[in-house]
Design a protein around this motif. Structure first.
Motif, PDB file in Angstrom:
ATOM      1  N   ASN A  19       0.829  -1.104  -0.102  1.00  0.00           N
ATOM      2  CA  ASN A  19      -0.184   0.010  -0.085  1.00  0.00           C
ATOM      3  C   ASN A  19       1.026   1.263   0.013  1.00  0.00           C
ATOM      4  O   ASN A  19       2.182   1.580   0.667  1.00  0.00           O
ATOM      5  N   THR A  20       0.349   2.285  -0.735  1.00  0.00           N
ATOM      6  CA  THR A  20       0.849   3.650  -0.723  1.00  0.00           C
ATOM      7  C   THR A  20       0.083   4.395  -0.397  1.00  0.00           C
ATOM      8  O   THR A  20      -1.373   4.366  -1.032  1.00  0.00           O
ATOM      9  N   SER A  21       0.239   5.694   0.164  1.00  0.00           N
ATOM     10  CA  SER A  21      -0.695   6.867   0.383  1.00  0.00           C
ATOM     11  C   SER A  21       0.143   8.269  -0.176  1.00  0.00           C
ATOM     12  O   SER A  21       1.312   8.622   0.151  1.00  0.00           O
ATOM     13  N   LEU A  22      -0.787   8.685  -1.087  1.00  0.00           N
ATOM     14  CA  LEU A  22      -0.264   9.980  -1.680  1.00  0.00           C
ATOM     15  C   LEU A  22      -1.204  11.140  -1.134  1.00  0.00           C
ATOM     16  O   LEU A  22      -2.307  11.021  -1.023  1.00  0.00           O
ATOM     17  N   ASN A  23      -0.323  12.229  -0.822  1.00  0.00           N
ATOM     18  CA  ASN A  23      -0.925  13.592  -0.636  1.00  0.00           C
ATOM     19  C   ASN A  23       0.053  14.541  -1.123  1.00  0.00           C
ATOM     20  O   ASN A  23       1.313  14.381  -1.523  1.00  0.00           O
TER      21      ASN A  23
END
Length: 387
Positions: free
Chosen positions: A377-381
């Protein structure tokens, strides 16, 4: 509204296909691909969750299966980053403008493959947000008038074993599925399924591009007597449209399009007279936006549409909503698999499906199951995409 975060998740779920050896045998892709697939005991889905600054969440899914690591890299990298801080008004027209910008920005990467699959996932998620913004279930936002659709069972391959194929086709029929698709390539296996089924059963066959045009023509002539609903992707390479048109002349309906090169790829299919049934795949073609354009073009060319859908995440729900916009007899393809722990709702489908009345896709995965079966999983912001 502004897109402020995108979460990308690879999920691998255990399942049963009813095979004696039971590990997943993928429905196609060549001998080497199938050999690798037989070692799998879980089936992957690649999900995205989009968050906007007004608190709306949108779920999407990109293709898929053994190619997930590549699409995941596109979503976690340039494609996902492109969408962070983008502003759109939460309407279908606004979404269309945003996706046009994205398609133009990434056109050099080609009209199919991982980047297009990544754009498909994000388009689906943004349509989910549009429907939630409108306070409507997606099928209503798309203009559909029916909330119930038929479902057909898409079986995995049983290695052309006539006994196994007949038994599992009959198992699906006895469960109430009167439309069944096989993934076999040999006449004996297909004929065994036909013989095991009552006359009211519709039988389709997806052979996944194994034959030359001459071989496909010979096979089509032999299969005519089995009264198939369609013969799917009989020719290698899949974009040999003149070859597909020749096979179609053999007197059996031909289905294809899962591997079309974007919307324009379908235009070429239609011009060539290559297909009786067009099969856009929402997680590959460019999402809901592209699927709707293919539907419009198919109507203009008087070609039937039955979408491809060997998914179990947000793309399955997106396809279900899209099927509701098509003629009454169009059915939703679902993998005929059994899930010990469904990701959401009731994944062990029945022959009829009632679409959700809640705003959006109605896709709400169980967070505990997501966490249990997440393999990446990866979170982009804004912070993670800044230089």
């Amino acid at each position: 509204m502004k897109i402020i975060a995108i979460d990308v998740m690879r999920i691998a779920m255990p399942f049963s296909s009813g095979r004696e050896d039971d590990p997943f045998n993928d429905t196609g892709g060549g001998d080497a691909y199938n050999a690798a697939s037989r070692q799998l005991t879980r089936m992957e889905t690649l999900l995205v969750r989009i968050t906007t600054d007004n608190g709306l969440l949108g779920w999407g899914e990109g293709f898929g299966h053994l190619s997930n690591p590549v699409t995941y890299a596109a979503l976690a990298g340039p494609v996902g980053r492109f969408f962070i801080d983008k502003i759109f008004d939460g309407t279908p027209d606004g979404l269309g403008r945003l996706m046009d910008q994205a398609q133009r920005a990434f056109h050099a990467f080609g009209r199919s493959g991982a980047v297009q699959f990544a754009l498909s996932a994000l388009d689906i998620g943004l349509w989910d947000i549009c429907a939630k913004q409108a306070g409507l279930p997606l099928w209503q936002l798309l203009g559909a008038s029916r909330s119930e659709i038929g479902v057909y069972a898409s079986l995995v391959s049983y290695d052309n074993d006539p006994v196994q194929v007949a038994a599992h086709a009959r198992r699906a029929y006895d469960a109430g599925f009167h439309s069944i698709k096989l993934h076999e390539t040999e006449y004996a296996a297909i004929a065994a399924a036909r013989a095991a089924l009552p006359v009211d059963a519709q039988l389709m066959v997806d052979v996944n591009c194994p034959w030359t045009v001459d071989e496909a023509c010979r096979q089509a002539v032999a299969l005519r007597e089995l009264n198939l609903g369609w013969l799917e992707e009989p020719v290698w390479p899949p974009d040999d449209l003149a070859g597909l048109a020749r096979v179609r002349e053999c007197g059996i309906p031909i289905a294809a399009g899962e591997n079309a090169q974007g919307v324009q790829g379908f235009v070429q299919h239609f011009i060539a007279g290559a297909v009786s049934v067009a099969q856009p795949s929402v997680a590959k073609i460019g999402g809901i936006s592209a699927a709707l354009e293919v539907y419009r073009l198919a109507r203009a060319h008087r070609v039937n549409v039955v979408p491809h859908c060997f998914y179990y995440g947000a793309a399955l729900m997106a396809t279900a909503h899209l099927v509701a916009t098509l003629p009454e007899d169009t059915q939703l393809e679902v993998p005929y698999l059994q899930w010990p722990e469904p990701l959401y709702g009731e994944l062990n489908f029945q022959p009829r499906m009632t679409l959700p009345l809640t705003p959006g896709l109605g896709f709400a995965p169980d967070e505990a199951i997501l966490a249990r079966y997440c393999i990446a999983n990866t979170s982009l912001n804004r912070e993670t995409t800044s230089c």
